[in-house]
Write a protein that holds these residues in place. Structure first.
Motif, PDB file in Angstrom:
ATOM      1  N   GLN A   1     -58.999 -25.841 -27.869  1.00 43.91           N
ATOM      2  CA  GLN A   1     -57.632 -26.191 -27.466  1.00 43.91           C
ATOM      3  C   GLN A   1     -57.445 -27.704 -27.410  1.00 43.91           C
ATOM      4  OE1 GLN A   1     -54.451 -24.415 -26.469  1.00 43.91           O
ATOM      5  NE2 GLN A   1     -54.164 -26.550 -27.054  1.00 43.91           N
ATOM      6  N   LEU A   2     -58.404 -28.403 -26.834  1.00 42.11           N
ATOM      7  CA  LEU A   2     -58.288 -29.856 -26.725  1.00 42.11           C
ATOM      8  C   LEU A   2     -58.342 -30.521 -28.103  1.00 42.11           C
ATOM      9  CD1 LEU A   2     -60.496 -30.544 -23.573  1.00 42.11           C
ATOM     10  CD2 LEU A   2     -57.999 -30.524 -23.722  1.00 42.11           C
ATOM     11  N   GLN A   3     -59.163 -29.992 -28.990  1.00 39.69           N
ATOM     12  CA  GLN A   3     -59.227 -30.543 -30.347  1.00 39.69           C
ATOM     13  C   GLN A   3     -57.915 -30.311 -31.086  1.00 39.69           C
ATOM     14  OE1 GLN A   3     -61.822 -32.433 -31.806  1.00 39.69           O
ATOM     15  NE2 GLN A   3     -60.069 -32.794 -33.179  1.00 39.69           N
ATOM     16  N   TYR A   4     -57.331 -29.140 -30.884  1.00 40.19           N
ATOM     17  CA  TYR A   4     -56.032 -28.823 -31.508  1.00 40.19           C
ATOM     18  C   TYR A   4     -54.950 -29.764 -30.986  1.00 40.19           C
ATOM     19  CZ  TYR A   4     -52.056 -26.028 -33.130  1.00 40.19           C
ATOM     20  OH  TYR A   4     -50.898 -25.594 -33.738  1.00 40.19           O
ATOM     21  N   LEU A   5     -54.994 -30.020 -29.676  1.00 43.18           N
ATOM     22  CA  LEU A   5     -54.037 -30.944 -29.076  1.00 43.18           C
ATOM     23  C   LEU A   5     -54.218 -32.344 -29.649  1.00 43.18           C
ATOM     24  CD1 LEU A   5     -51.814 -30.951 -26.869  1.00 43.18           C
ATOM     25  CD2 LEU A   5     -53.577 -31.634 -25.235  1.00 43.18           C
ATOM     26  N   LEU A   6     -55.465 -32.738 -29.833  1.00 43.35           N
ATOM     27  CA  LEU A   6     -55.776 -34.045 -30.413  1.00 43.35           C
ATOM     28  C   LEU A   6     -55.244 -34.142 -31.843  1.00 43.35           C
ATOM     29  CD1 LEU A   6     -57.297 -36.543 -29.366  1.00 43.35           C
ATOM     30  CD2 LEU A   6     -59.359 -35.645 -30.461  1.00 43.35           C
ATOM     31  N   ASP A   7     -55.399 -33.080 -32.609  1.00 42.68           N
ATOM     32  CA  ASP A   7     -54.905 -33.066 -33.985  1.00 42.68           C
ATOM     33  C   ASP A   7     -53.379 -33.133 -34.029  1.00 42.68           C
ATOM     34  OD1 ASP A   7     -57.526 -32.854 -34.794  1.00 42.68           O
ATOM     35  OD2 ASP A   7     -57.445 -30.680 -35.103  1.00 42.68           O
TER      36      ASP A   7
ATOM     37  N   ALA B   1     -55.054 -39.825 -26.392  1.00 44.66           N
ATOM     38  CA  ALA B   1     -55.997 -39.343 -27.406  1.00 44.66           C
ATOM     39  C   ALA B   1     -57.428 -39.727 -27.042  1.00 44.66           C
ATOM     40  CB  ALA B   1     -55.617 -39.904 -28.775  1.00 44.66           C
ATOM     41  N   LYS B   2     -57.615 -40.950 -26.559  1.00 43.68           N
ATOM     42  CA  LYS B   2     -58.955 -41.390 -26.160  1.00 43.68           C
ATOM     43  C   LYS B   2     -59.474 -40.555 -24.999  1.00 43.68           C
ATOM     44  CE  LYS B   2     -58.340 -46.190 -27.695  1.00 43.68           C
ATOM     45  NZ  LYS B   2     -58.257 -47.606 -27.268  1.00 43.68           N
ATOM     46  N   LEU B   3     -58.602 -40.252 -24.044  1.00 43.80           N
ATOM     47  CA  LEU B   3     -59.005 -39.447 -22.896  1.00 43.80           C
ATOM     48  C   LEU B   3     -59.414 -38.044 -23.332  1.00 43.80           C
ATOM     49  CD1 LEU B   3     -59.270 -38.908 -19.853  1.00 43.80           C
ATOM     50  CD2 LEU B   3     -56.827 -38.321 -19.840  1.00 43.80           C
ATOM     51  N   ILE B   4     -58.601 -37.435 -24.202  1.00 43.64           N
ATOM     52  CA  ILE B   4     -58.920 -36.092 -24.678  1.00 43.64           C
ATOM     53  C   ILE B   4     -60.260 -36.099 -25.415  1.00 43.64           C
ATOM     54  CG2 ILE B   4     -58.209 -34.224 -26.222  1.00 43.64           C
ATOM     55  CD1 ILE B   4     -55.296 -34.996 -25.629  1.00 43.64           C
ATOM     56  N   ALA B   5     -60.476 -37.110 -26.247  1.00 46.44           N
ATOM     57  CA  ALA B   5     -61.742 -37.214 -26.984  1.00 46.44           C
ATOM     58  C   ALA B   5     -62.920 -37.351 -26.024  1.00 46.44           C
ATOM     59  CB  ALA B   5     -61.689 -38.398 -27.947  1.00 46.44           C
ATOM     60  N   GLU B   6     -62.749 -38.116 -24.947  1.00 47.85           N
ATOM     61  CA  GLU B   6     -63.806 -38.288 -23.951  1.00 47.85           C
ATOM     62  C   GLU B   6     -64.120 -36.969 -23.245  1.00 47.85           C
ATOM     63  OE1 GLU B   6     -62.431 -41.324 -21.359  1.00 47.85           O
ATOM     64  OE2 GLU B   6     -62.708 -42.956 -22.816  1.00 47.85           O
ATOM     65  N   ILE B   7     -63.076 -36.204 -22.946  1.00 49.77           N
ATOM     66  CA  ILE B   7     -63.287 -34.915 -22.282  1.00 49.77           C
ATOM     67  C   ILE B   7     -64.039 -33.969 -23.205  1.00 49.77           C
ATOM     68  CG2 ILE B   7     -62.148 -32.888 -21.301  1.00 49.77           C
ATOM     69  CD1 ILE B   7     -59.873 -34.733 -20.391  1.00 49.77           C
ATOM     70  N   ILE B   8     -63.637 -33.943 -24.492  1.00 53.37           N
ATOM     71  CA  ILE B   8     -64.334 -33.100 -25.466  1.00 53.37           C
ATOM     72  C   ILE B   8     -65.796 -33.521 -25.578  1.00 53.37           C
ATOM     73  CG2 ILE B   8     -64.494 -32.490 -27.914  1.00 53.37           C
ATOM     74  CD1 ILE B   8     -61.445 -32.764 -28.067  1.00 53.37           C
ATOM     75  N   ASP B   9     -66.032 -34.840 -25.635  1.00 53.57           N
ATOM     76  CA  ASP B   9     -67.396 -35.342 -25.744  1.00 53.57           C
ATOM     77  C   ASP B   9     -68.233 -34.943 -24.528  1.00 53.57           C
ATOM     78  OD1 ASP B   9     -69.336 -37.081 -27.191  1.00 53.57           O
ATOM     79  OD2 ASP B   9     -69.225 -38.274 -25.363  1.00 53.57           O
ATOM     80  N   GLY B  10     -67.609 -35.013 -23.335  1.00 55.43           N
ATOM     81  CA  GLY B  10     -68.307 -34.610 -22.118  1.00 55.43           C
ATOM     82  C   GLY B  10     -68.648 -33.134 -22.137  1.00 55.43           C
TER      83      GLY B  10
END
Length: 285
Positions: A189-195, A271-280
């Protein structure tokens, strides 16, 4: 005689959508249905777009010509009796609730949508698995869960179609960090939101938690703007919903949106925040 509508109400939009669905499901063309009713093709076409609101008698005749009877006929005739009323508060009904039908029609017709979603990802930006997780936790039967997921997927089309709606999403940060479904469901879901945030017609802003009072704390809402009708605000609750088309109320929500935007993170920082959450989440596996 049918009533001309300068401002298409949510009820009229729902009625128009229902008439169009009934006609398409019957397999009868608009011209053939018009012939059976002894009306011009333009009249039935206006009914299907919500430009004109048919009388309950017109709707009853149309449904009879399309082979619709029983409770469905009664429901749509009753909807026609109140189609020109601006305010609309309804509770859930068997099948698709009236307010949900109105929301779907608003999404289809809107030129722009602003949604404040403090606790969950906005529906138009949800993946199928995320939507399925929400519906499953709600205790719905399996067949109804799948029906809602399919409807959710179909509703997303307005964001990615040719000439898409402009969508401004204001999302509470807690919605990004909550555990909806399996970990993979949230990562997807977070990756889709990022896209989606890279699309020109989509702008995602995350609102930090615990920053003091702001208008968004009152609750979630959606603002629809249309190219050919007055704007309307929609509230969707657990088993009911309401449309508010009053001009002063709509303006108040525009001010609320401005206030929420001022405290939100920009799309780039979001976008940076979402990427950080995905990475975590990846490192926690």
């Amino acid at each position: 005689m049918p009533v001309d509508t300068n401002g298409v109400t949510p009820r009229a939009r729902a009625l128009a959508a229902a008439i169009r669905t009934v006609r398409e499901r019957s397999g009868v063309s608009g011209r053939e249905l018009s012939r059976r009713l002894g009306l011009s093709h333009g009249t039935v076409s206006h009914w299907e777009t919500g430009r004109r609101v048919p009388t309950p008698e017109d709707v009853a005749s149309l449904l009879t010509a399309a082979g619709v009877t029983g409770k469905e006929k009664q429901r749509l005739v009753e909807l026609a009796r109140h189609a020109s009323e601006p305010n609309w508060l309804t509770v859930g009904m068997p099948g698709i609730p009236h307010q949900l039908a109105g929301a779907v029609e608003c999404e289809r017709s809107a030129s722009s949508i602003v949604e404040w979603a403090p606790s969950v990802i906005p529906g138009l930006l949800q993946t199928s698995e995320y939507a399925r997780a929400i519906s499953t936790v709600g205790g719905l039967p399996a067949h109804e869960v799948e029906s809602r997921v399919m409807l959710r997927i179909a509703r997303r089309e307005v964001v990615v179609r040719k000439n898409p709606v402009h969508f401004l999403a204001l999302i509470g940060e807690d919605a990004l960090r909550d555990n909806i479904g399996a970990p993979e469901t949230m990562r997807e879901q977070l990756q889709y939101l990022l896209d989606l945030n890279t699309r020109k017609n989509v702008s995602v802003h995350v609102v930090p938690p615990r920053i003091g009072w702001h208008p968004g704390l009152v609750g979630p809402f959606v603002l629809y703007d249309f190219p050919d009708a007055p704007s309307v605000v929609h509230f969707e609750h657990y088993s009911s919903g309401a449309f508010v088309p009053d001009e002063d109320d709509v303006q108040a929500y525009r001010h609320a949106i401005d206030s929420i935007l001022k405290i939100s993170r920009s799309p780039d920082i979001t976008a940076k925040l979402i990427a950080e959450i995905i990475d975590g989440m990846e490192h926690a596996r």
